[in-house]
Design a protein around this motif. Structure first.
Motif, PDB file in Angstrom:
ATOM      1  N   ARG A  92       9.142  11.831  -4.874  1.00  0.00           N
ATOM      2  CA  ARG A  92       8.800  10.668  -5.703  1.00  0.00           C
ATOM      3  C   ARG A  92       9.043  11.005  -7.170  1.00  0.00           C
ATOM      4  NH1 ARG A  92       3.311   9.173  -2.199  1.00  0.00           N
ATOM      5  NH2 ARG A  92       4.535   8.831  -0.314  1.00  0.00           N
ATOM      6  N   SER A 148       0.803  -1.234   0.000  1.00  0.00           N
ATOM      7  CA  SER A 148       0.000   0.000   0.000  1.00  0.00           C
ATOM      8  C   SER A 148       0.834   1.280   0.000  1.00  0.00           C
ATOM      9  CB  SER A 148      -0.930  -0.012   1.214  1.00  0.00           C
ATOM     10  OG  SER A 148      -0.183   0.205   2.389  1.00  0.00           O
ATOM     11  N   SER A 155       2.207  19.213  -0.878  1.00  0.00           N
ATOM     12  CA  SER A 155       1.247  18.227  -1.364  1.00  0.00           C
ATOM     13  C   SER A 155      -0.077  18.353  -0.586  1.00  0.00           C
ATOM     14  CB  SER A 155       1.859  16.841  -1.164  1.00  0.00           C
ATOM     15  OG  SER A 155       1.103  15.897  -1.847  1.00  0.00           O
TER      16      SER A 155
END
Ligand code: NAP
Ligand code: F7E
Length: 375
Positions: free
Chosen positions: A310, A84, A217
């Motif tokens: 990322r 996950s 974010s």
């Protein structure tokens, strides 16, 4: 008595869902993976209860899944098992695809192979990550998908195969498109728990600085304990349908961080941009925490590390829970954003203090043994 089978029962959601279904009078079965450490902290309090049963299995092993399904013959399956972690999916893309995509197919096929396609209802743990590089804000059941990580691409397969089996074989199977949901049981490398644990450690002198990735974010964060009720509600409808589950509120990582530190008694000021952004302690409130150290004031407590960036990041998630409110009668703001952070910080303040006490006992014991006080 209804029988439920939960994959991913040792996870955050699996543990809350088990408690929820046991309270509803279900016979609850869960699939666990064999591991050398047998780490089952989240469900330890349920083991030994008469209606709680565990079976070994793995989403990558169809024969094992067929065996468990044929033995349990569940009325409802909650497929929560997954790799996950989005960032980890860039390091282990094939494993993620095997579990999060093909694993869903294996569950559906196990149900068919056991002749339960007409009887067993299936919930698939889908995700707001499907919206990825978002094409509309806020996102609802009709928003186009644009997955933006190996995790999201794998979950998109899971979403579509569930829809396909619903239409092709008339099975009652559906996806809950859940936005981020957190709790005191959240894995420690997800951003919210990483922050609440670090805030508690810094407030108790156990850590100097917290390193984060993209603080701008935006997420729609809810409380996991409230969200598992929706998983159950989705399977109790007359017709199988997919639902967006979200609070309808959006906040940044930075905002979460500022509030979490505030609940430990530390006020932060964020300065700078991108990799140079920092958060400095501008004040401490001893009425919140009398043990706070005066030397914290003026110190940089949060910094950015590109290690947590990322390759592609999802930065604008915001869910529209209108359908869930209307059709499931669900209250998306039962636990507010502030309450969620407070619950997590209070839990982690106690955890850090308890870990410290246990460490102290071990240190004392080692010293007593060395001095011959204890033999
Ligand atoms: P989690 O805490 O990471 O739990 C994942 C569970 O899956 C664990 O029990 C894990 O077992 C199990 N698992 C992993 N690989 C497996 C495999 N190959 N075979 C069998 N079990 C396996 O995740 P969570 O937060 O509870 O989330 C539950 C589900 O909802 C996941 O599918 C996740 O992708 C999805 N989701 C989560 C969120 C969220 O914000 N939490 C939002 C949307 C969707 P071990 O304990 O052995 O590792
Ligand atoms: O990241 C940013 C990061 O890892 C949230 C899973 O449950 O929810 C979860 O996935 C945001 C991202 O959750 C750090 O770049 C900044 O933009 O807590 P996260 P996630 O990626 O949203 C969805 C709905 C799922 O389905 C997933 O299973 O926070 N961020 N700094 C950071 N993230 C982490 N982990 N660590 C940081 O230091």
């Amino acid at each position: 008595m209804k029988t439920a089978l939960i994959t991913g029962i040792t996870g955050q959601d699996g543990s809350y869902l088990s408690e929820f279904l046991l309270n509803k009078g279900y016979d609850v079965h869960g699939i666990i993976r064999r591991s050398s450490t047998d780490y089952r902290e989240r469900i330890a309090h349920l083991e030994g209860k008469p209606h709680f049963h565990l079976h070994y299995g793995d989403l990558s092993d169809s024969m094992g899944l067929i065996q468990v399904v044929s033995k349990v013959r569940p009325d409802e399956i909650y497929n929560l098992a997954a790799q996950s972690h989005v960032q980890v999916s860039f390091d282990s893309p094939e494993f993620t695809a095997n579990v999060d995509a093909t694993g869903v197919l294996r569950v559906l096929e196990a149900v068919r192979a056991c002749g339960l396609a007409d009887k067993c209802r299936i919930y698939q743990a889908s995700t707001s990550e499907l919206y990825g590089k978002v094409e509309e804000v806020p996102q609802n059941e009709n928003t186009p998908f644009h997955p933006y990580s190996p995790y999201a691409v794998a979950k998109l397969y899971g979403y579509w195969i569930v829809k396909e089996y619903r239409e092709a074989y008339n099975m009652y199977c559906c996806s809950g498109i859940l936005f981020n949901h957190e709790s005191e049981r959240r894995g420690e490398t997800f951003v919210t728990r990483k922050i609440t644990l670090a805030a508690a450690r810094i407030a108790q002198g156990k850590q100097d600085c917290l390193y984060l990735g993209n603080m701008s974010s935006l997420r729609d964060w809810g409380y996991a304990k409230d969200y598992v009720e929706c998983m159950w509600l989705i399977l109790q409808q007359d017709k199988a349908e997919d639902f967006v589950i979200a609070t309808g509120e959006q906040h940044s990582v930075r905002e979460f961080c500022g509030k979490a530190f505030k609940y430990t008694g530390i006020t932060l000021r964020f300065d700078g941009e991108g990799e140079n952004e920092v958060a400095i302690c501008t004040a401490i409130d001893k009425s919140v925490n009398p043990k706070l150290c005066d030397e914290l004031v003026g110190k940089t407590l949060v910094r950015v590390s590109p290690d947590f960036y990322r390759p592609t990041d999802v930065v604008n998630l915001w869910g529209d829970p209108t359908k869930a409110k209307a059709k499931l009668g669900w209250n998306p703001t039962k636990t507010s954003f502030e309450q969620l952070i407070r619950i997590m910080v209070e839990h982690d303040m106690k955890k850090v203090a308890a870990d410290h006490a246990a460490e102290q006992v071990r240190t004392n014991l080692a010293e007593y043994l060395e001095k011959g006080i204890v033999k």
